[in-house]
Design an enzyme around this catalytic site. Structure first.
Site: not given
Length: 317
Positions: A101, A150, A231, A296
């Site tokens: 990830d 997201y 992010y 995931h």
């Protein structure tokens, strides 16, 4: 789990918590969002029993590591800098890297910036994506996937944290860790992370109540802001990595993904992975493994298979 050792190391101006076990060549395990060192609990035990020293940090902002306040402190240069300093603190010149990830995004940059440190890289879930010279990431994602995508929802400081606080850390983590919805992940305002009334489902066999409680306890202490700042630094990272535009990743790589992974099922990813683009950008890509019916969080969902895949690859080097 009580045989795993824990300590804090000073790296790159922060205190970083690491979990480790074993003796031998070092395997650096880099977690993603919204995880911790604990996501690698199974691999730490497996690899240490096979003659390796498994080392899994809490990345900055996560768990028991320091969480700087400013968003700019979560740039890719800071994060990779933490890992380079960690490797140096371990007293070695190179390590095997396994990452998932967000950890995979970081590891791809580690391979770009400091390839000599990485003996080989086992990448889970997130393939390398070359930097586009003209398109900033967040703006591009907003254009393709909308404001409720997201990553777009994560951009405004405090906004998504407030929604998470209303739901509670445990429910937020349960929702993210157990979702089987194909990508791209969409979080409608006011409905993000909320289970539908009467739709409470049992935990999957690979995630116990104890596991979920451990994750939740750390997020209840520290909150989600540090992890979300990764992010919020994506456009900054795009600016900082301009010198590496067009550069190939030249370390040996094995890529593993589940066919039910939200990343793999996001438009364009399958074509890139299987259509020659990935191999062009990563010329030493040696294996691509697509696991049937796996989501995931594959290192937790299929721990024995993932540990075997890791070992089968790194023992060649």
């Amino acid at each position: 789990m009580d045989t795993i050792e824990h300590r804090t190391v000073s790296v790159n101006g922060i205190n970083m918590h690491i979990a480790e076990k074993g003796e031998g060549p070092i395997v650096l395990l880099i977690h993603g969002f919204p995880e911790l060192w604990y996501a690698w609990r199974h691999q730490i035990l497996a690899l240490s029993s096979l003659g390796y020293r498994a080392v899994a940090p809490d990345l900055r902002g996560y768990g028991d590591s320091d969480a700087p306040d400013s968003i700019s402190s979560y740039s890719i240069m800071h994060i990779v800098g933490d890992l380079v300093a960690l490797v140096e603190s371990l007293g070695v010149k190179e390590v095997f890297v396994v990452a998932h990830d967000w950890g995979a995004l970081i590891a791809w940059c580690l391979c770009l910036f400091r390839a000599e440190i990485v003996k080989a890289f086992v990448c889970l879930s997130v393939p390398f994506r070359p930097r586009h010279p003209y398109m900033k990431p967040v703006e591009t994602m907003r254009k393709f996937f909308g404001d409720d995508y997201y990553i777009c929802r994560f951009q405004n400081p405090g906004e998504i944290e407030e929604e998470m606080a209303q739901v509670g850390a445990k429910e937020v983590l349960k929702g993210i860790l157990t979702t089987r919805r194909p990508g791209p992940p969409i979080l409608p305002k006011g409905q993000a992370f909320r289970a539908r009334p009467g739709s409470s489902s049992p935990l999957p066999s690979w995630l116990s109540e104890e596991d979920l409680s451990y994750f939740a306890s750390k997020y209840e202490q520290k909150g989600f802001t540090g992890p979300l700042n990764y992010y919020r630094s994506m456009d900054l990272n795009w600016e900082l990595t301009a010198p590496w535009t067009g550069v190939q990743v030249k370390v040996p790589v094995k890529f593993i993904v589940g066919d039910a992974d939200m990343v793999y099922t996001t438009p364009g990813i399958k074509e890139y992975v299987n259509g020659g683009g990935f191999k062009k950008d990563v010329p030493f890509l040696q294996e691509v493994v697509i696991m049937e019916g796996v989501g995931h969080f594959l290192n937790q969902e299929k721990p024995e298979e993932i540990s075997t895949h890791i070992h089968d690859f790194i023992r060649k080097f």
